[in-house]
Design a protein around this motif. Structure first.
Motif, short mmCIF file in Angstrom:
data_model
loop_
_atom_site.label_atom_id
_atom_site.label_comp_id
_atom_site.label_asym_id
_atom_site.label_seq_id
_atom_site.Cartn_x
_atom_site.Cartn_y
_atom_site.Cartn_z
N UNK A 122 0.84 -1.19 0.00
CA UNK A 122 0.00 0.00 0.00
C UNK A 122 0.88 1.24 0.00
N UNK A 123 0.26 2.39 -0.16
CA UNK A 123 1.00 3.64 -0.20
C UNK A 123 1.75 3.83 1.12
N UNK A 124 3.02 4.17 1.01
CA UNK A 124 3.87 4.34 2.19
C UNK A 124 4.77 3.16 2.48
N UNK A 125 4.49 1.98 1.90
CA UNK A 125 5.34 0.81 2.10
C UNK A 125 6.65 0.96 1.33
N UNK A 126 7.70 0.40 1.89
CA UNK A 126 8.99 0.35 1.21
C UNK A 126 9.11 -1.04 0.59
N UNK A 127 9.19 -1.09 -0.75
CA UNK A 127 9.14 -2.38 -1.44
C UNK A 127 10.31 -2.52 -2.41
N UNK A 128 10.49 -3.75 -2.86
CA UNK A 128 11.44 -4.07 -3.92
C UNK A 128 10.67 -4.89 -4.94
N UNK A 129 10.43 -4.30 -6.12
CA UNK A 129 9.65 -4.97 -7.16
C UNK A 129 10.15 -4.54 -8.52
N UNK A 130 10.14 -5.48 -9.47
CA UNK A 130 10.57 -5.21 -10.85
C UNK A 130 11.99 -4.63 -10.89
N UNK A 131 12.83 -5.02 -9.95
CA UNK A 131 14.20 -4.55 -9.91
C UNK A 131 14.39 -3.15 -9.37
N UNK A 132 13.33 -2.57 -8.79
CA UNK A 132 13.39 -1.21 -8.27
C UNK A 132 13.03 -1.24 -6.78
N UNK A 133 13.78 -0.49 -5.98
CA UNK A 133 13.52 -0.39 -4.55
C UNK A 133 13.15 1.03 -4.21
N UNK A 134 12.04 1.19 -3.46
CA UNK A 134 11.63 2.54 -3.08
C UNK A 134 10.34 2.52 -2.27
N UNK A 135 9.90 3.71 -1.90
CA UNK A 135 8.67 3.90 -1.14
C UNK A 135 7.51 4.14 -2.10
N UNK A 155 8.41 5.46 -12.21
CA UNK A 155 7.06 5.03 -12.59
C UNK A 155 7.19 3.68 -13.28
N UNK A 156 6.55 2.66 -12.71
CA UNK A 156 6.68 1.28 -13.20
C UNK A 156 5.33 0.80 -13.71
N UNK A 157 5.26 0.20 -14.90
CA UNK A 157 4.00 -0.42 -15.36
C UNK A 157 3.56 -1.52 -14.40
N UNK A 158 2.28 -1.58 -14.14
CA UNK A 158 1.79 -2.57 -13.18
C UNK A 158 2.02 -4.00 -13.63
N UNK A 159 2.06 -4.21 -14.98
CA UNK A 159 2.32 -5.55 -15.47
C UNK A 159 3.69 -6.05 -15.06
N UNK A 160 4.69 -5.15 -15.04
CA UNK A 160 6.03 -5.55 -14.62
C UNK A 160 6.08 -5.89 -13.14
N UNK A 161 5.29 -5.18 -12.33
CA UNK A 161 5.30 -5.43 -10.89
C UNK A 161 4.57 -6.73 -10.56
N UNK A 166 7.57 -9.64 -5.46
CA UNK A 166 7.37 -8.39 -4.72
C UNK A 166 7.85 -8.60 -3.29
N UNK A 167 8.80 -7.77 -2.87
CA UNK A 167 9.30 -7.80 -1.49
C UNK A 167 8.79 -6.55 -0.77
#
Length: 286
Positions: A122-135, A155-161, A166-167
């Motif tokens: 959800x918004x505010x989570x710190x994640x690692x997805x599609x090779x990108x790490x961020x909030x 900005x990542x396409x949802x299909x890639x995520x 997803x971490x």
């Protein structure tokens, strides 16, 4: 004069034949428009009560509204003798063509709906997805926006995520901090354990439950390897990690326990050295 009479008779015939139908169609379209608006509002309120994401709730309610209007228009066309079956086939063919043309966008849309439904983050989570790490800053139907630790906007396409692992780093309220430590082989095992236990007691912001762990993990190439595991609140993770490394280093120094570093021993063959020296001296005399 006869032509005028014929035209007036034809006009009257059309009016009497299609006039009531036109009025009925207009009334039906107006009723469908009102019903579609009411159902859209009901759907939106029901989804909001069910705690469904606002973006997804608005999308579903709009689809309900459009579906009612499309069915109403197709039904009204049948009143005028238009074959609705063929019309529906045309709509289906057009939908297929649009779907093939925008399959990438539709794939991102479907992935966005799945992300909003299953809520892996959800918004505010710190994640690692599609090779990108961020909030996570925004979750939209087609894209997700992340803010990286160095303050970049990705900005990542949802299909890639949705199609990748997803971490969610900040999903749980507490995290475990692992600190690896290597000490000299000459250090006493029991004394090292006592020293590490003393260091743990001086680390701030630790949780007593779960309990911390200090254990011997292995015998390395140049060190005896230990791991110190402590628990803290997720927001304190990096602060505890830094404080833990500092305290462990200070306690080991006070106890006189060394921390080894990679070293290289160089051995010289005396015969080779002597022959090289002899060769150089001959060249100097020459």
């Amino acid at each position: 004069m006869q032509n005028i009479d014929k035209i007036s008779d034809a006009g009257w015939s059309l009016l009497t034949t299609y006039g009531p139908k036109v009025v009925g169609v207009l009334v039906a379209l107006f009723a469908a428009w009102v019903i579609a608006g009411i159902l859209r509002s009901w759907t939106l309120k029901a989804l909001e009560k069910a705690n469904v994401d606002l973006t997804l709730s608005r999308f579903i309610s709009q689809m309900v509204c459009y579906a009612i209007l499309v069915f109403a228009i197709v039904g009204c066309l049948g009143v005028f003798g238009i074959q609705t079956a063929s019309f529906a086939a045309v709509i289906a063919a057009a939908g297929l063509a649009v779907g093939l043309a925008f399959q990438g966008a539709l794939g991102n849309l479907a992935s966005g709906v799945m992300l909003l439904v299953f809520r892996p983050f959800k918004i505010g989570n710190f994640i690692n997805a599609a090779g990108v790490t961020g909030t996570v800053e925004e979750i939209e139907l087609f894209t997700t926006t992340l803010k990286t630790p160095d303050n970049r906007k990705i900005i990542i396409p949802n299909g890639s995520i949705f199609g990748s692992t997803i971490e969610n780093v900040t999903h749980h309220p507490i995290r475990r901090v692992d600190i690896s430590v290597g000490v000299d082989y000459s250090a006493d095992i029991d004394k090292t354990r006592e020293t590490l236990e003393a260091a743990v007691k001086n680390i701030p912001n630790l949780l007593s439950d779960p309990e911390h762990q200090v254990f011997l993990s292995g015998l390395g190439a140049s060190s005896v390897d230990w791991v110190v595991r402590v628990w803290t609140k997720t927001e304190n993770y990096w602060g505890v990690h830094q404080d833990g490394v500092r305290e462990i280093k200070n306690q080991l120094d006070q106890a006189g326990i060394g921390i080894p570093f990679p070293q290289m021993d160089v051995h010289f063959d005396t015969k080779v050295v002597e022959s090289l020296s002899t060769g150089k001296s001959r060249e100097a005399h020459a």
